[in-house]
Design an enzyme around this catalytic site. Structure first.
Site, PDB file in Angstrom:
ATOM      1  N   GLU A 163      -3.980  26.232   5.800  1.00  0.00           N
ATOM      2  CA  GLU A 163      -2.679  25.110   5.397  1.00  0.00           C
ATOM      3  C   GLU A 163      -1.339  25.271   5.886  1.00  0.00           C
ATOM      4  O   GLU A 163      -0.616  24.619   5.718  1.00  0.00           O
ATOM      5  CB  GLU A 163      -2.380  25.552   3.308  1.00  0.00           C
ATOM      6  CG  GLU A 163      -3.670  25.540   2.824  1.00  0.00           C
ATOM      7  CD  GLU A 163      -3.287  25.123   1.230  1.00  0.00           C
ATOM      8  OE1 GLU A 163      -2.921  24.310   1.012  1.00  0.00           O
ATOM      9  OE2 GLU A 163      -3.611  26.266   0.508  1.00  0.00           O
TER      10      GLU A 163
ATOM     11  N   GLU B 186     -10.846  27.558  -0.876  1.00  0.00           N
ATOM     12  CA  GLU B 186     -10.789  27.408  -2.932  1.00  0.00           C
ATOM     13  C   GLU B 186     -11.706  27.448  -3.680  1.00  0.00           C
ATOM     14  O   GLU B 186     -12.243  27.688  -5.235  1.00  0.00           O
ATOM     15  CB  GLU B 186     -10.265  26.828  -2.406  1.00  0.00           C
ATOM     16  CG  GLU B 186      -7.723  27.947  -1.983  1.00  0.00           C
ATOM     17  CD  GLU B 186      -8.492  27.309  -0.896  1.00  0.00           C
ATOM     18  OE1 GLU B 186      -7.388  27.748   0.195  1.00  0.00           O
ATOM     19  OE2 GLU B 186      -9.260  26.703   0.370  1.00  0.00           O
TER      20      GLU B 186
END
Length: 260
Positions: free
Chosen positions: A114, A134
């Site tokens: 990210e 995730e």
């Protein structure tokens, strides 16, 4: 004495920022994020610094948030007093004003990927891998990926990465445009320095304004898109599945998700 989780080394107009928890594959904890937030602010405030490089110590770049550290749900310390520190440290709420080059020396996962999406030039070792695992832990990639990844690589590959948690090889990441250079293992930082030196030779004002113009045009503003992402993050991070994902990770077993 515990080593600093972030190291900063400056050579001329170029500064190298190293995530320094190699024993945890540079997994993000709150002290590291706090130091990153301070470091980005110092880099932007120093007119003598023209380019920054972000890399990881040891054999990994950054494997995301440290689920074994407890910072995501337990003691917040400075984050309680300064909630914005998380967004600033992860380059979520504002990009670095100076050019930022990633030297990906190994696994780039979760929050590491990210942050990568907020770098400007990306060099990766041929052994690097890129992924957003995730959902396998009952979480959502909530530090910008649902907003930014589909803008940076083909929509269907972005969706596949987020929904399956499957990683990309360095070659695949290059093919889809997530990174710009693939180099032999052990040479990512060297190549990043070469690129940084070329950028640093240019007009700092022109470089800074060119980057700002690129970011400000062409896409839905991050603040608007982030409001959408944040709503989903709040719903997911407080779920039973999120608790089960972390518990299964710590117990080294497959999670038993219920959709609650």
């Amino acid at each position: 004495m515990t080593a600093e989780p972030v190291l900063v080394e400056r050579t001329g107009a170029v500064v190298v920022v190293t995530m320094n928890r190699p024993e945890r594959r540079n997994a993000l904890n709150l002290p590291m994020i706090e130091l990153l937030a301070d470091t980005w602010a110092e880099i932007d405030a120093d007119p003598a610094i023209r380019v920054a490089i972000l890399t990881g110590a040891g054999e990994s770049y950054c494997v995301g948030g440290d689920l074994g550290d407890g910072w995501m749900t337990d003691g917040r310390r400075r984050a309680e007093l300064d909630p914005g520190v998380l967004g600033r440290g992860l380059l979520l709420t504002r990009p670095l004003g100076k050019p930022l080059i990633a030297a990906v020396n190994g696994a780039c996962l979760g929050g590491g990927l990210e942050m990568l999406q907020q770098t400007d030039i990306r060099v990766a070792a041929e052994n690097a891998v890129f992924g957003l695992p995730e959902v396998r832990r009952g979480l959502i990639p909530g530090a910008g990926s649902t907003v930014r990844l589909k803008r940076q690589i083909p929509y269907t590959k972005a969706m596949e990465m987020i929904l399956t948690g499957d990683p990309l090889t360095a070659g695949e990441a290059y093919e889809f445009g997530l990174i710009g250079h693939v180099v032999p293992a052990g040479t990512a930082l060297e190549r990043a320095h070469e690129l940084a030196d070329r950028v640093a030779r240019n007009s700092p004002l022109a470089v800074r304004h060119a980057k700002a113009a690129m970011l400000a045009s062409g896409w839905l503003p991050d603040a608007d898109a982030r409001a959408i992402e944040a709503r989903f993050v709040r719903e997911v991070i407080t779920s039973a599945d999120a608790r089960e994902g972390r518990k299964a990770f710590l117990e080294q077993r497959e999670p038993r998700f219920t959709g609650q």
